[in-house]
Write an enzyme that holds these catalytic residues in place. Structure first.
Site, PDB file in Angstrom:
ATOM      1  N   ILE A  36       0.843  -1.190   0.139  1.00 19.93           N
ATOM      2  CA  ILE A  36       0.073   0.044   0.098  1.00 19.93           C
ATOM      3  C   ILE A  36       0.910   1.262   0.017  1.00 19.93           C
ATOM      4  O   ILE A  36       0.378   2.377  -0.119  1.00 19.93           O
ATOM      5  CB  ILE A  36      -1.081   0.015   1.165  1.00 19.93           C
ATOM      6  CG1 ILE A  36      -0.317  -0.095   2.662  1.00 19.93           C
ATOM      7  CG2 ILE A  36      -1.990  -1.324   1.102  1.00 19.93           C
ATOM      8  CD1 ILE A  36      -1.133   0.386   3.611  1.00 19.93           C
ATOM      9  N   GLY A  98      13.463  -2.020   9.781  1.00 16.98           N
ATOM     10  CA  GLY A  98      12.300  -1.591   9.094  1.00 16.98           C
ATOM     11  C   GLY A  98      11.168  -2.395   9.078  1.00 16.98           C
ATOM     12  O   GLY A  98      10.086  -2.275   8.469  1.00 16.98           O
ATOM     13  N   GLN A  99      11.202  -3.610   9.646  1.00 19.42           N
ATOM     14  CA  GLN A  99      10.088  -4.205   9.756  1.00 19.42           C
ATOM     15  C   GLN A  99       8.984  -3.951  10.688  1.00 19.42           C
ATOM     16  O   GLN A  99       8.870  -3.459  11.814  1.00 19.42           O
ATOM     17  CB  GLN A  99      10.424  -5.741  10.339  1.00 19.42           C
ATOM     18  CG  GLN A  99       9.462  -6.931  10.237  1.00 19.42           C
ATOM     19  CD  GLN A  99       9.683  -8.121  10.790  1.00 19.42           C
ATOM     20  OE1 GLN A  99      10.663  -8.559  11.259  1.00 19.42           O
ATOM     21  NE2 GLN A  99       8.965  -9.259  10.474  1.00 19.42           N
ATOM     22  N   HIS A 105       7.484 -11.884   5.558  1.00 19.53           N
ATOM     23  CA  HIS A 105       7.163 -11.476   4.209  1.00 19.53           C
ATOM     24  C   HIS A 105       8.276 -11.092   3.373  1.00 19.53           C
ATOM     25  O   HIS A 105       9.447 -10.518   3.893  1.00 19.53           O
ATOM     26  CB  HIS A 105       6.244 -10.395   4.262  1.00 19.53           C
ATOM     27  CG  HIS A 105       6.651  -9.083   4.967  1.00 19.53           C
ATOM     28  ND1 HIS A 105       6.628  -8.915   6.408  1.00 19.53           N
ATOM     29  CD2 HIS A 105       6.829  -7.846   4.627  1.00 19.53           C
ATOM     30  CE1 HIS A 105       6.917  -7.951   6.967  1.00 19.53           C
ATOM     31  NE2 HIS A 105       7.361  -7.061   5.817  1.00 19.53           N
TER      32      HIS A 105
END
Length: 119
Positions: A36, A98-99, A105
């Protein structure tokens, strides 16, 4: 319990159909959908249907599913027509990397120059 859907996990909710996503591929073990907040012209997330907090825990517990994620990432790249020009598969692990969603994923990124780091 590891591998089972978590009620508070955004990606588990996407898999269950409780949260909408633009799904581009789905297999028995994985779902791929558009990010997104894309960081490249092609930015698709490939997630296992089984819940593990990160790629390392997924690989340790379910090596075949981890391999499926990589295979699906390659299929996404081909489907998105970035396999010839090059693409990146990124697994962020931990908040320092940055997770933000703690469900393993892979990010499939392509469609523009991605030549960092060099080599």
């Amino acid at each position: 319990m590891a591998g089972e859907a978590q009620a508070d996990c955004l990606f588990c909710k996407i898999i269950a159909g409780e949260v909408p996503a633009t799904v581009v591929r789905e297999s028995e073990t994985a779902v791929a959908f558009r990010d997104i907040n894309p960081q490249a012209p092609t930015h698709v997330l490939v997630i296992p249907k089984a819940h593990y907090p990160d790629a390392a825990s997924l690989a340790a517990a379910e090596p075949q599913i981890a391999a499926d994620i990589l295979r699906e990432a390659g299929e996404v790249a081909a489907q998105e027509d970035v396999d010839g020009s090059g693409y990146r598969i990124v697994f962020n692990t931990g908040t320092g990397a940055g997770q933000t969603v703690f469900h393993a994923h892979a990010h499939v990124l392509g469609g523009r120059g991605l030549n960092w780091p060099p080599g």
